[in-house]
Design a protein around this motif. Structure first.
Motif, PDB file in Angstrom:
ATOM      1  N   GLY A 150       0.722  -1.207   0.021  1.00  0.00           N
ATOM      2  CA  GLY A 150       0.103   0.111  -0.042  1.00  0.00           C
ATOM      3  C   GLY A 150       0.991   1.172  -0.113  1.00  0.00           C
ATOM      4  O   GLY A 150       0.543   2.153  -0.626  1.00  0.00           O
ATOM      5  N   LEU A 151       1.940   1.201   0.388  1.00  0.00           N
ATOM      6  CA  LEU A 151       2.965   2.399   0.854  1.00  0.00           C
ATOM      7  C   LEU A 151       3.482   2.719  -0.578  1.00  0.00           C
ATOM      8  O   LEU A 151       3.750   3.828  -0.853  1.00  0.00           O
ATOM      9  CB  LEU A 151       3.919   1.956   1.708  1.00  0.00           C
ATOM     10  N   LYS A 152       3.660   1.524  -1.444  1.00  0.00           N
ATOM     11  CA  LYS A 152       4.265   1.987  -2.736  1.00  0.00           C
ATOM     12  C   LYS A 152       3.080   2.063  -3.653  1.00  0.00           C
ATOM     13  O   LYS A 152       3.790   2.916  -4.765  1.00  0.00           O
ATOM     14  CB  LYS A 152       4.850   0.525  -3.295  1.00  0.00           C
ATOM     15  N   LEU A 153       2.036   2.243  -3.462  1.00  0.00           N
ATOM     16  CA  LEU A 153       0.975   2.704  -4.469  1.00  0.00           C
ATOM     17  C   LEU A 153       0.908   4.132  -4.666  1.00  0.00           C
ATOM     18  O   LEU A 153       1.146   4.792  -3.558  1.00  0.00           O
ATOM     19  CB  LEU A 153      -0.502   2.069  -3.995  1.00  0.00           C
ATOM     20  N   LYS A 154       0.677   4.686  -5.670  1.00  0.00           N
ATOM     21  CA  LYS A 154       0.540   6.049  -5.895  1.00  0.00           C
ATOM     22  C   LYS A 154      -0.898   6.249  -6.150  1.00  0.00           C
ATOM     23  O   LYS A 154      -1.154   6.329  -7.572  1.00  0.00           O
ATOM     24  CB  LYS A 154       1.468   6.484  -6.890  1.00  0.00           C
ATOM     25  N   PRO A 155      -1.937   6.511  -5.480  1.00  0.00           N
ATOM     26  CA  PRO A 155      -3.366   6.823  -6.008  1.00  0.00           C
ATOM     27  C   PRO A 155      -3.444   7.919  -6.753  1.00  0.00           C
ATOM     28  O   PRO A 155      -4.652   8.108  -7.497  1.00  0.00           O
ATOM     29  CB  PRO A 155      -4.267   6.853  -4.707  1.00  0.00           C
ATOM     30  N   ARG A 156      -2.534   8.827  -6.722  1.00  0.00           N
ATOM     31  CA  ARG A 156      -2.581  10.271  -7.564  1.00  0.00           C
ATOM     32  C   ARG A 156      -2.260   9.787  -9.038  1.00  0.00           C
ATOM     33  O   ARG A 156      -2.786  10.510  -9.967  1.00  0.00           O
ATOM     34  CB  ARG A 156      -1.646  11.232  -7.137  1.00  0.00           C
ATOM     35  N   GLU A 157      -1.690   8.729  -9.165  1.00  0.00           N
ATOM     36  CA  GLU A 157      -1.037   8.493 -10.548  1.00  0.00           C
ATOM     37  C   GLU A 157      -2.511   7.500 -11.077  1.00  0.00           C
ATOM     38  O   GLU A 157      -2.065   6.314 -11.079  1.00  0.00           O
ATOM     39  CB  GLU A 157       0.206   7.963 -10.723  1.00  0.00           C
ATOM     40  N   VAL A 158      -3.126   8.036 -11.884  1.00  0.00           N
ATOM     41  CA  VAL A 158      -4.362   7.159 -12.465  1.00  0.00           C
ATOM     42  C   VAL A 158      -3.906   6.906 -13.796  1.00  0.00           C
ATOM     43  O   VAL A 158      -3.625   7.621 -14.737  1.00  0.00           O
ATOM     44  CB  VAL A 158      -5.633   7.854 -12.637  1.00  0.00           C
ATOM     45  N   PRO A 159      -3.521   5.483 -14.307  1.00  0.00           N
ATOM     46  CA  PRO A 159      -3.291   5.131 -15.494  1.00  0.00           C
ATOM     47  C   PRO A 159      -4.216   5.489 -16.453  1.00  0.00           C
ATOM     48  O   PRO A 159      -5.323   5.444 -16.401  1.00  0.00           O
ATOM     49  CB  PRO A 159      -2.996   3.689 -15.191  1.00  0.00           C
ATOM     50  N   SER A 160      -3.515   6.012 -17.532  1.00  0.00           N
ATOM     51  CA  SER A 160      -4.290   6.510 -18.584  1.00  0.00           C
ATOM     52  C   SER A 160      -4.648   5.342 -19.492  1.00  0.00           C
ATOM     53  O   SER A 160      -4.151   4.329 -20.104  1.00  0.00           O
ATOM     54  CB  SER A 160      -3.490   7.586 -19.533  1.00  0.00           C
ATOM     55  N   PRO A 161      -6.103   5.285 -19.804  1.00  0.00           N
ATOM     56  CA  PRO A 161      -6.627   4.341 -20.939  1.00  0.00           C
ATOM     57  C   PRO A 161      -6.232   4.730 -22.398  1.00  0.00           C
ATOM     58  O   PRO A 161      -6.426   3.863 -23.191  1.00  0.00           O
ATOM     59  CB  PRO A 161      -8.210   4.398 -20.703  1.00  0.00           C
ATOM     60  N   LEU A 162      -5.577   5.832 -22.363  1.00  0.00           N
ATOM     61  CA  LEU A 162      -5.176   6.171 -23.718  1.00  0.00           C
ATOM     62  C   LEU A 162      -4.047   5.583 -24.274  1.00  0.00           C
ATOM     63  O   LEU A 162      -3.755   5.655 -25.412  1.00  0.00           O
ATOM     64  CB  LEU A 162      -5.250   7.773 -23.763  1.00  0.00           C
ATOM     65  N   VAL A 163      -3.130   5.134 -23.363  1.00  0.00           N
ATOM     66  CA  VAL A 163      -1.760   4.544 -23.732  1.00  0.00           C
ATOM     67  C   VAL A 163      -2.210   3.413 -24.520  1.00  0.00           C
ATOM     68  O   VAL A 163      -3.032   2.473 -24.297  1.00  0.00           O
ATOM     69  CB  VAL A 163      -1.019   3.929 -22.533  1.00  0.00           C
ATOM     70  N   GLY A 164      -1.427   3.398 -25.708  1.00  0.00           N
ATOM     71  CA  GLY A 164      -1.799   2.212 -26.662  1.00  0.00           C
ATOM     72  C   GLY A 164      -3.025   2.564 -27.799  1.00  0.00           C
ATOM     73  O   GLY A 164      -3.176   1.698 -28.630  1.00  0.00           O
ATOM     74  N   LYS A 165      -3.364   3.762 -27.545  1.00  0.00           N
ATOM     75  CA  LYS A 165      -4.694   4.227 -28.479  1.00  0.00           C
ATOM     76  C   LYS A 165      -4.099   5.550 -29.322  1.00  0.00           C
ATOM     77  O   LYS A 165      -3.069   5.896 -29.088  1.00  0.00           O
ATOM     78  CB  LYS A 165      -5.815   4.607 -27.648  1.00  0.00           C
ATOM     79  N   MET A 166      -4.698   5.555 -30.336  1.00  0.00           N
ATOM     80  CA  MET A 166      -4.491   6.689 -31.136  1.00  0.00           C
ATOM     81  C   MET A 166      -4.566   8.103 -30.423  1.00  0.00           C
ATOM     82  O   MET A 166      -5.709   8.245 -29.564  1.00  0.00           O
ATOM     83  CB  MET A 166      -5.504   6.852 -32.364  1.00  0.00           C
ATOM     84  N   ALA A 167      -3.675   9.057 -30.429  1.00  0.00           N
ATOM     85  CA  ALA A 167      -3.729  10.351 -29.862  1.00  0.00           C
ATOM     86  C   ALA A 167      -4.984  11.174 -30.162  1.00  0.00           C
ATOM     87  O   ALA A 167      -5.433  11.114 -31.529  1.00  0.00           O
ATOM     88  CB  ALA A 167      -2.510  10.980 -29.990  1.00  0.00           C
ATOM     89  N   PRO A 168      -5.631  11.650 -29.415  1.00  0.00           N
ATOM     90  CA  PRO A 168      -6.871  12.465 -29.684  1.00  0.00           C
ATOM     91  C   PRO A 168      -6.379  13.533 -30.454  1.00  0.00           C
ATOM     92  O   PRO A 168      -5.307  14.231 -30.313  1.00  0.00           O
ATOM     93  CB  PRO A 168      -7.398  12.701 -28.289  1.00  0.00           C
TER      94      PRO A 168
END
Lengths: 175, 155
Positions: A21-39
């Protein structure tokens, strides 16, 4: 003897969970856009409102999109690193000036150096929302086909550049 | 002491009244505004992560609310707007997690643990009953001593 074993196991399981839990960074929400076309976006340039900029212009190149604002303290912290990266010609960096005053943005680049090959001006923050920006600074790595390959949330650090960005850019350029 | 109690009671009873009115952006369309707030109530504010964007006054939340309003005005459905947000910000933007294979543990985990608790409880109760049944009875001498202890005539 036996009655100590169970509490001990529970204790260690708890310690492991808390440690993870200490290592988690809840502020950093992984982006679902990674791997997709850039908007896409059509934005005025920061220095010249009559000129526009779209991500399509950079198709065929590996590039970075750095979202920043003059009111953002962390951006000031990472700025020298961006300037250094542009001086070393590692990768073209496009700036997205996010919810800023035009004069303030121009002023900042004049004073602190301009690492960007192009700067887009997103006054309303609509392009930011399209890119899933929720805090500045954020930096996206976009490949030749226009696909987002990586997102750095928060300030870039020398370690991130050395260990993540440079290897990734090399790999994407080599392909 | 009594003063303190009265004050506490006063606080408790007036607290619901103190619920501040949320800043509702002015639009001339109350129906649309209601729909905007309904959608905003389902979206997490990523800056202040334990609030919905309906509750939040963070700048990003206000921008997102505007975006929701714009999309609904263009005739998109609530679900389309939610999908739009998920595509950009990920599942985390939904304040109530969806029920799907990756969230099964989250949704059903507590019930599994409750069930496990019952299993353990029943097992313990059975074991205890067995122990009671297996316990040797008292001899008549022990009975007499217990009786005298209870009567308080011991020693």
């Amino acid at each position: 003897m036996n009655r100590f074993v169970l509490p001990l196991i529970i204790f260690f399981v708890l310690i492991i969970f808390l440690g993870v839990g200490l290592k988690l960074k809840p502020r950093e929400v992984p982006s679902p856009l990674v791997g997709k076309m850039a908007p896409t976006f059509h934005l005025a340039q920061l220095h010249d409102a009559s000129k526009t900029i779209t991500p399509e212009e950079l198709r065929g190149k590996v590039w970075l999109l750095n979202v920043w604002a003059s009111w953002c303290v962390t951006c000031r912290q990472e700025h020298p690193l961006l300037v250094e990266m542009s001086r070393r010609n590692i990768v073209p960096i496009v700036g997205l000036n996010y919810k800023d005053k035009r004069e303030d943005g121009v002023d900042w680049l004049q004073k602190l150096g301009n690492p960007y090959v192009l700067s887009a001006y997103d006054h309303e923050g609509t392009a930011g929302i399209d890119w899933g920006v929720y805090g500045v600074p954020e930096t996206f790595v976009i490949d030749k086909a226009g696909i987002i390959r990586h997102k750095v949330i928060g300030a870039i650090t020398p370690d991130v550049i050395q260990d993540k960005l440079i290897p990734l850019i090399k790999e994407l350029n080599g392909a | 002491m009594l003063n303190k109690l009265l004050f506490t009671l006063l606080l408790v009873f007036t607290l619901p009244l103190a619920h501040a009115g949320e800043a509702v952006p002015t639009t001339d369309d109350p129906v649309l505004e209601k729909r905007v707030m309904a959608v905003a109530d389902k979206l997490r504010c990523l800056v202040c992560q334990n609030q919905t964007i309906a509750d939040s006054h963070a700048e990003l939340a206000i921008d997102l609310k505007n975006q929701v309003r714009e999309k609904l005005r263009q005739g998109q459905s609530e679900q389309q707007v939610l999908d739009y947000m998920v595509a950009r910000y990920g599942d985390f933007v939904l304040f109530q997690p969806q029920v799907k294979s990756t969230t099964w543990l989250l949704w059903f985990g507590p019930f599994v643990f409750l069930g496990l608790g019952f299993v353990v409880l029943i097992a313990m109760l059975r074991k205890r009953r067995q122990l009671i049944q297996q316990a040797p009875g008292l001899s008549s001498e022990e009975h007499a001593r217990a009786a005298s202890l209870l009567a308080g005539t011991d020693k």
